[in-house]
Design an enzyme around this catalytic site. Structure first.
Site, PDB file in Angstrom:
ATOM      1  N   ARG A  15       0.844  -1.207   0.000  1.00  7.59           N
ATOM      2  CA  ARG A  15       0.000   0.000   0.000  1.00  7.59           C
ATOM      3  C   ARG A  15       0.882   1.260   0.000  1.00  7.59           C
ATOM      4  O   ARG A  15       1.022   1.945  -1.019  1.00  7.59           O
ATOM      5  CB  ARG A  15      -0.952  -0.031   1.213  1.00  7.59           C
ATOM      6  CG  ARG A  15      -2.082   0.998   1.141  1.00  7.59           C
ATOM      7  CD  ARG A  15      -1.703   2.389   1.576  1.00  7.59           C
ATOM      8  NE  ARG A  15      -1.130   2.457   2.921  1.00  7.59           N
ATOM      9  CZ  ARG A  15      -0.589   3.557   3.436  1.00  7.59           C
ATOM     10  NH1 ARG A  15      -0.533   4.666   2.716  1.00  7.59           N
ATOM     11  NH2 ARG A  15      -0.069   3.550   4.653  1.00  7.59           N
ATOM     12  N   ASP A  16       1.518   1.556   1.116  1.00  6.00           N
ATOM     13  CA  ASP A  16       2.285   2.807   1.223  1.00  6.00           C
ATOM     14  C   ASP A  16       3.431   2.805   0.214  1.00  6.00           C
ATOM     15  O   ASP A  16       3.740   3.826  -0.408  1.00  6.00           O
ATOM     16  CB  ASP A  16       2.841   2.957   2.646  1.00  6.00           C
ATOM     17  CG  ASP A  16       3.054   4.393   3.051  1.00  6.00           C
ATOM     18  OD1 ASP A  16       2.937   5.289   2.194  1.00  6.00           O
ATOM     19  OD2 ASP A  16       3.345   4.642   4.237  1.00  6.00           O
ATOM     20  N   HIS A 207       5.607   4.651  12.586  1.00  6.95           N
ATOM     21  CA  HIS A 207       5.583   4.569  11.115  1.00  6.95           C
ATOM     22  C   HIS A 207       6.540   5.637  10.586  1.00  6.95           C
ATOM     23  O   HIS A 207       6.174   6.794  10.421  1.00  6.95           O
ATOM     24  CB  HIS A 207       4.136   4.831  10.681  1.00  6.95           C
ATOM     25  CG  HIS A 207       3.879   4.824   9.207  1.00  6.95           C
ATOM     26  ND1 HIS A 207       3.192   3.803   8.572  1.00  6.95           N
ATOM     27  CD2 HIS A 207       4.152   5.719   8.234  1.00  6.95           C
ATOM     28  CE1 HIS A 207       3.061   4.080   7.288  1.00  6.95           C
ATOM     29  NE2 HIS A 207       3.650   5.240   7.047  1.00  6.95           N
ATOM     30  N   HIS A 209       9.089   7.212   7.785  1.00  8.49           N
ATOM     31  CA  HIS A 209       9.632   7.272   6.425  1.00  8.49           C
ATOM     32  C   HIS A 209      11.105   7.662   6.552  1.00  8.49           C
ATOM     33  O   HIS A 209      11.521   8.264   7.545  1.00  8.49           O
ATOM     34  CB  HIS A 209       8.837   8.266   5.577  1.00  8.49           C
ATOM     35  CG  HIS A 209       7.502   7.708   5.155  1.00  8.49           C
ATOM     36  ND1 HIS A 209       7.287   7.200   3.903  1.00  8.49           N
ATOM     37  CD2 HIS A 209       6.344   7.543   5.842  1.00  8.49           C
ATOM     38  CE1 HIS A 209       6.034   6.759   3.822  1.00  8.49           C
ATOM     39  NE2 HIS A 209       5.432   6.955   4.989  1.00  8.49           N
ATOM     40  N   CYS A 240       4.568   9.243  -0.117  1.00 11.87           N
ATOM     41  CA  CYS A 240       3.174   9.654  -0.010  1.00 11.87           C
ATOM     42  C   CYS A 240       2.856  10.583  -1.169  1.00 11.87           C
ATOM     43  O   CYS A 240       3.566  11.561  -1.390  1.00 11.87           O
ATOM     44  CB  CYS A 240       2.916  10.348   1.323  1.00 11.87           C
ATOM     45  SG  CYS A 240       1.206  10.911   1.465  1.00 11.87           S
ATOM     46  N   ASN A 249       9.059   4.217   3.242  1.00 14.51           N
ATOM     47  CA  ASN A 249       9.150   3.853   4.656  1.00 14.51           C
ATOM     48  C   ASN A 249      10.518   3.226   4.905  1.00 14.51           C
ATOM     49  O   ASN A 249      11.210   2.822   3.967  1.00 14.51           O
ATOM     50  CB  ASN A 249       8.103   2.785   4.991  1.00 14.51           C
ATOM     51  CG  ASN A 249       6.693   3.270   4.743  1.00 14.51           C
ATOM     52  OD1 ASN A 249       6.261   3.328   3.613  1.00 14.51           O
ATOM     53  ND2 ASN A 249       6.003   3.633   5.790  1.00 14.51           N
TER      54      ASN A 249
END
Ligand code: HMG
Ligand code: MG
Length: 299
Positions: A15-16, A207, A209, A240, A249
């Site tokens: 996803r990310d 979380h 990055h 993002c 990430n």
């Protein structure tokens, strides 16, 4: 507090990681990626997002991904949902865990989900209600906890307040996102300590990055606070779409290497994971930015 014996890694690469890659990865390849991650021992894999395809076209194929992948017993496969429409679509695809996402920055909230922080939290109330009726667990993200690409500094009070509200609404876990990877270890630790005054530490995930190369250092600085859930993306891919310049990430394989080196268990097979990082690199058509992938490619 001492170091945790075991950490749960939430793999957010599908996803990310892939939401911000130029290459559009076909659903069948994403499904294979997810199955490979599960086979490598990943306990939680964020499989996609039910968001507007106009806003994030890379996530448009999420229903196809969920239909094509093979759910491994014991593995959790959450998806992102911004509203009831997303939740309904997730449930229709057989999801039993979702994540809502708010921001600690007003400016980022407007750019990312087209509403204020307060409006977003109000929008989540019926999502939480329907999810509870359907037996769906909800995770809550807070973005921009250590800085915002649009407004710069983000007050710690805002991070604490949004985290507390998500937890009070019924989110089983609150993931604190350094969306643009600008944080440094002392700030990351201070921020986590402040949130932990209002949200139990065992309900907090981190979380990070890695835009400024600080993600592992930030995690290391927070581990002895009792944090036992960490988000990471295989290969360190992505970023993002609403935070220009933000890179991926922390790479899962670099994180696993560090944790295992510290004697902290993850349940993940590092060699298999590095193989998955290579697979992601092929899928996006460029070498992935992780250290472990580079070392093993050179070997
Ligand atoms: P909007 O334009 O204000 O919403 O977008 P709307 O309700 O007016 O809907 C506009 C259109 O989108 C309509 O279609 C809706 O049906 C459709 P149209 O009539 O124009 O054809 N729509 C949807 N379609 C599919 N799924 C849905 C959905 N909802 C509405 N769920 C909205 C508001 C929230 C929908 C939009 O802004 C959006 O989808 N944003 C998503 C942004 C996003 O995914 N960002 C990346 C994830 S966040 C992140 O990466 C940070 C994180 O990793 C943590 C960190 O690092 O900090 C989590
Ligand atoms: Mg993120």
């Amino acid at each position: 507090m001492s170091l945790p014996a075991r950490v749960t890694i939430v793999e957010v690469g599908p996803r990310d990681g892939l939401q911000n890659e130029k290459a559009v990865v076909p659903p069948a390849v994403k499904a294979e990626l997810i199955d490979r991650l599960a086979a490598a021992g990943c306990p939680v894999i964020e499989a996609g997002a039910f968001v507007s395809p106009k806003w994030v076209p890379q996530m448009a194929g999420t229903p196809e991904v969920l239909a094509a992948m093979h759910r491994k017993p014991g593995v959790r496969y959450p998806v992102l949902v911004p509203n009831l429409k997303g939740l309904d679509a997730a449930i229709a695809s057989g999801c039993d865990e979702v994540a809502v996402f708010a921001s600690a920055s007003e400016a980022f909230s407007e750019k990312n989900i087209n509403c204020s922080i307060n409006e977003s939290l109000e929008r989540f109330a019926p999502v939480m209600e329907r999810a509870a009726e359907e037996g769906v667990r909800v995770r809550g993200y807070v973005s921009c906890v250590l800085g915002c690409p649009y407004q710069g500094a983000v007050p710690l009070e805002a991070v604490v307040a949004v985290s507390e509200r998500l937890h009070a609404m019924g989110c089983f876990e609150v993931s604190l996102g350094d969306t643009i990877g600008r944080g440094t270890p002392a700030a990351a630790r201070r921020m986590t300590e402040r949130v932990a005054e209002r949200v139990p530490i065992e309900r907090i995930a981190l979380h990070f990055h890695d835009t400024y190369g600080q993600a592992l250092a930030n995690i290391h600085a927070c581990l002895d606070l009792g944090v036992a859930v960490l988000d990471a993306a295989v290969g360190g891919v992505g970023g993002c779409p609403y935070a220009e310049g933000a890179t991926g990430n922390v790479a899962t394989e670099d994180l696993v290497y560090m944790l295992h080196g510290m004697g902290i268990e993850t349940g993940i097979d590092l060699d298999a994971l590095v193989g998955v990082a290579r697979f992601v690199g092929e899928a996006i058509g460029r070498p992935v930015p992780s250290h472990l992938a580079a070392v093993t490619a050179a070997a």
